[in-house]
Design an enzyme around this catalytic site. Structure first.
Site, PDB file in Angstrom:
ATOM      1  N   GLU A  57       0.820  -1.215   0.000  1.00  0.00           N
ATOM      2  CA  GLU A  57       0.000   0.000   0.000  1.00  0.00           C
ATOM      3  C   GLU A  57       0.854   1.264   0.000  1.00  0.00           C
ATOM      4  O   GLU A  57       0.540   2.250  -0.679  1.00  0.00           O
ATOM      5  CB  GLU A  57      -0.948  -0.002   1.197  1.00  0.00           C
ATOM      6  CG  GLU A  57      -2.049  -1.064   1.121  1.00  0.00           C
ATOM      7  CD  GLU A  57      -1.589  -2.442   1.533  1.00  0.00           C
ATOM      8  OE1 GLU A  57      -0.470  -2.555   2.088  1.00  0.00           O
ATOM      9  OE2 GLU A  57      -2.319  -3.419   1.304  1.00  0.00           O
ATOM     10  N   HIS A 126     -11.136  -5.513   8.903  1.00  0.00           N
ATOM     11  CA  HIS A 126     -11.860  -5.318   7.637  1.00  0.00           C
ATOM     12  C   HIS A 126     -13.161  -4.539   7.843  1.00  0.00           C
ATOM     13  O   HIS A 126     -14.106  -4.693   7.093  1.00  0.00           O
ATOM     14  CB  HIS A 126     -12.169  -6.660   6.971  1.00  0.00           C
ATOM     15  CG  HIS A 126     -10.952  -7.404   6.521  1.00  0.00           C
ATOM     16  ND1 HIS A 126     -10.113  -8.043   7.398  1.00  0.00           N
ATOM     17  CD2 HIS A 126     -10.406  -7.588   5.297  1.00  0.00           C
ATOM     18  CE1 HIS A 126      -9.114  -8.598   6.728  1.00  0.00           C
ATOM     19  NE2 HIS A 126      -9.262  -8.338   5.453  1.00  0.00           N
TER      20      HIS A 126
END
Lengths: 334, 342
Positions: A57, A126
């Site tokens: 990322e 998540h």
């Protein structure tokens, strides 16, 4: 259109209009994205403009900033907002500050999309809603759409913007408006008027809130999934509330907020993120600064608890319509 | 940018089988390997069923196909050596000796789960079994694994840290920061890269500039080997060598396990990035459990009846775990605010 289709359509429109728009991220190209938001773009625009990135990322955002500084308009996907932390340094130290530290010579016109929020049993890695980590950083714009029409118009605005935009997509809204009644059948977007999405190019400007319900008794400030939770709570309590969908957290439409609270004299703020130092704290401060002498009751915040997002107790954590309803009743009783 | 630069033009390979040494297994060793791998296989199949029935919600990443990796490595370590991994973690927990009931009950979000239902599939731990999780963020566990190894060295014990991650995580920056520190400080850590060919829907060829991950430590002078991760004896042999080096104070070691997952990345994976034939071919040619079975039965070491008895025993264990996980109480709402600083 669903939210997913609207987001895909915004990509399509912008890639068709501007060769500088490139789209990449983990599983974004060949696979079409874990939530399918970039499906078909690689086939249509080729692998040079829509492609897969490794799972890194920081690298994704860092390279996007470099591209943006050179005039491209990258629109990158972080697969879940929970995965953004390795990239946070790049967002804060590089993307947000490039314009300032080059005295305007350079800007970073990039959009960083990420699915946010819970409701899918994603547990603590998540499900998070990290919007306040972005709104606290000057130089970043933070957007949270709540419906397909806004999602497409706001994403086009974000891509066209010359500064970095964090685009948070409530994942529980991808396939339908969700009002927090998790035990009821899923409602598809097709039954909702805001799933009507015009073809081609249009924008919803950044920094403009939307009054989703006009009312006179209390103002509810919400964004993303919580807009529908607020609607359900208001309807269940039978209260004449004004519901404002903020749409953009930064820049914030303080005029719309202040006008509404001055009218209703009461305010309930709703978000899914944890409470302490959440965006609700900022909203509360702004409302009291702008409307102190108009307020009839203390401002209420309904938020996620100050705990990690739990797996089994997802619906105890999620600030559903019952909790919002109780807050509405409390402010009305003062 | 030209076509193909970002995409990579190489075709997906099948599971390679490097010719490394294999450990000699006694009868007891073969039986243990068979039993431990079968427990993982049957447990995961049951988890898949419970997911389909709605007892498990959210995320659930099955380890089916990769059993030889964790079982072979576990046979190469001793109690007290630490194990840490990412989110495809059920197999690691069972191989560490954690109770299948507690693991399954965590999947169903019950109070008897290892994290009392707070963690779910990706977030479970056991101090007594030296299992340090269960981490949902790709690659984020790798520095932690190096830290565990640092603690071993600091305490002066001879334990090693088995730090597992996948081919996807192998492209995360913090993995290389960990490599550097592990070598710089000569930490007893084995970095085990479970290369199952796909980072979710992206094949290694589409995500990695170089696809031999055993070389990824070269610039830090960390030795690395590719291992047939579908052969439990090859895993054990490679594990023995790496663990001995780490215990002897020679620092980190990289083992790239060439393996394969039969199921999707998670339960919502349409698996359109590979063909049915590819999956079937690996199952037919390389299945880690079938390989043991064929070897010991054909070689006359163990009768098929004995294996069948193990099958029955394992099914009983797994059914009991599923039974428990479906009937155990859900956590009390007060648990939301326990185990958290407020």
């Amino acid at each position: 259109m669903t939210m997913i289709e609207a987001i895909r359509d915004a990509h399509d429109v912008m890639m068709g209009r501007d060769d500088n728009v490139v789209v990449f991220g983990e599983d974004v190209g060949y696979f079409g994205g874990v939530f399918r938001c970039t499906k078909g773009l690689q086939q249509k625009y080729g692998r040079a403009r829509c492609f897969d990135a490794p799972i890194n990322e920081s690298g994704i955002v860092g390279t996007a900033i470099g591209m943006a500084a050179y005039g491209l308009r990258p629109c990158v996907e972080i697969q879940f907002a929970d995965y953004m932390y390795p990239a946070y340094d790049q967002m804060v130290s590089e993307a947000a500050r490039l314009r300032h530290r080059s005295a305007g010579d350079f800007t970073a016109p990039l959009t960083i999309r990420m699915p946010t929020g819970g409701g899918i049993f994603g547990a603590q890695t998540h499900s998070q809603s990290p919007e306040a980590l972005f709104t606290h950083v000057c130089g970043l714009k933070t957007v949270v759409p709540s419906n397909p029409y806004d999602a497409k118009g706001l994403l086009i605005s974000a891509i066209e913007d010359d500064d970095p935009v964090i685009f948070l997509e409530p994942k529980r809204l991808y396939n339908g408006p969700f009002d927090g009644h998790h035990d009821r059948p899923v409602v598809p977007w097709s039954a909702h008027p805001l799933s009507e999405v015009p073809e081609g190019h249009y924008t919803v400007p950044l920094g403009s809130a939307s009054v989703r319900r006009t009312g006179s008794d209390v103002t509810v400030l919400a964004y993303g999934t919580m807009v529908y939770v607020a609607e359900a709570a208001v309807s269940e309590q039978g209260i004449d509330a004004e519901i404002i969908d903020l749409r953009t957290l930064l820049p914030l439409d303080t005029d719309t907020i202040a006008a509404s609270v001055k009218k209703t004299r009461r305010c309930v703020i709703v978000h899914e993120a944890t409470r302490t130092s959440g965006f609700g704290a900022e909203l509360s401060a702004i409302v009291q600064e702008a409307c102190f002498y108009h307020l009839e009751a203390p401002i209420e915040r309904v938020t996620g608890w100050d705990t990690p997002y739990p797996h089994a107790q997802e619906w105890d954590y999620f600030p559903g319509p019952e909790r919002v309803g109780r807050a509405l009743k409390r402010v009305m009783e003062v | 940018m030209t076509e193909g630069v970002a995409h990579g033009a190489r075709a997906t390979r099948t599971v390679a089988t490097p010719r490394g040494p294999v450990a000699e297994f006694s009868r007891a060793g073969e039986l243990k390997a068979y039993r431990d791998m079968l427990l993982i296989r049957r447990f995961e199949e049951k988890a898949g069923q419970l997911y389909g029935m709605g007892f498990i919600g959210g995320f659930c990443h099955l380890y089916i196909g990769q059993e030889a990796v964790v079982v072979g490595m576990q046979m190469a370590i001793k109690p007290g050596d630490q194990v840490i991994t990412t989110y495809r973690d059920h197999g690691h927990m069972l191989a560490c000796g954690m109770d299948p009931k507690g693991v399954m009950a965590e999947l169903t979000g019950r109070r008897g789960g290892y994290s009392k239902g707070k963690g779910g599939s990706m977030h479970m731990f056991s101090k007594s079994k030296a299992f340090y999780g269960g981490h949902g963020i790709v690659g984020a566990n790798v520095p932690l694994g190096a830290g565990l190894a640092f603690a071993n060295k600091y305490r002066g014990n001879d334990h090693v840290s088995l730090t597992y991650f996948g081919d996807g995580a192998a492209n995360q920056g913090q993995v290389y920061e960990s490599f550097n520190m592990a070598k710089l400080w000569s930490l007893p850590v084995i970095f085990i890269i479970e290369n199952n060919r796909y980072a979710m829907g992206t094949s290694v060829e589409r995500a990695a500039a170089t696809v031999d991950f055993s070389h990824r430590g070269a610039s830090f002078d960390i030795p690395g080997e590719q291992v047939d991760g579908m052969d439990v004896r090859a895993v054990k042999a490679a594990g023995d060598k790496a663990v001995a080096a780490a215990r002897a104070g020679k620092g980190p070691y990289i083992l790239e396990m060439l393996t394969y997952r039969y199921r999707g990345h998670s339960m919502s994976d349409p698996a359109k990035y590979r063909t049915r034939e590819e999956v079937d071919r690996v199952r037919e040619e390389s299945d880690p459990i079938e390989r043991v079975k064929k070897r010991v039965v054909d070689g006359g070491m163990i009768k098929e009846d004995e294996l069948r008895a193990i099958d029955v025993e394992i099914r009983g264990i797994v059914n009991a775990a599923a039974e428990f996980a479906q009937n155990d109480a859900e956590p009390d709402v007060a648990e939301l605010y326990t185990d958290v600083f407020v």
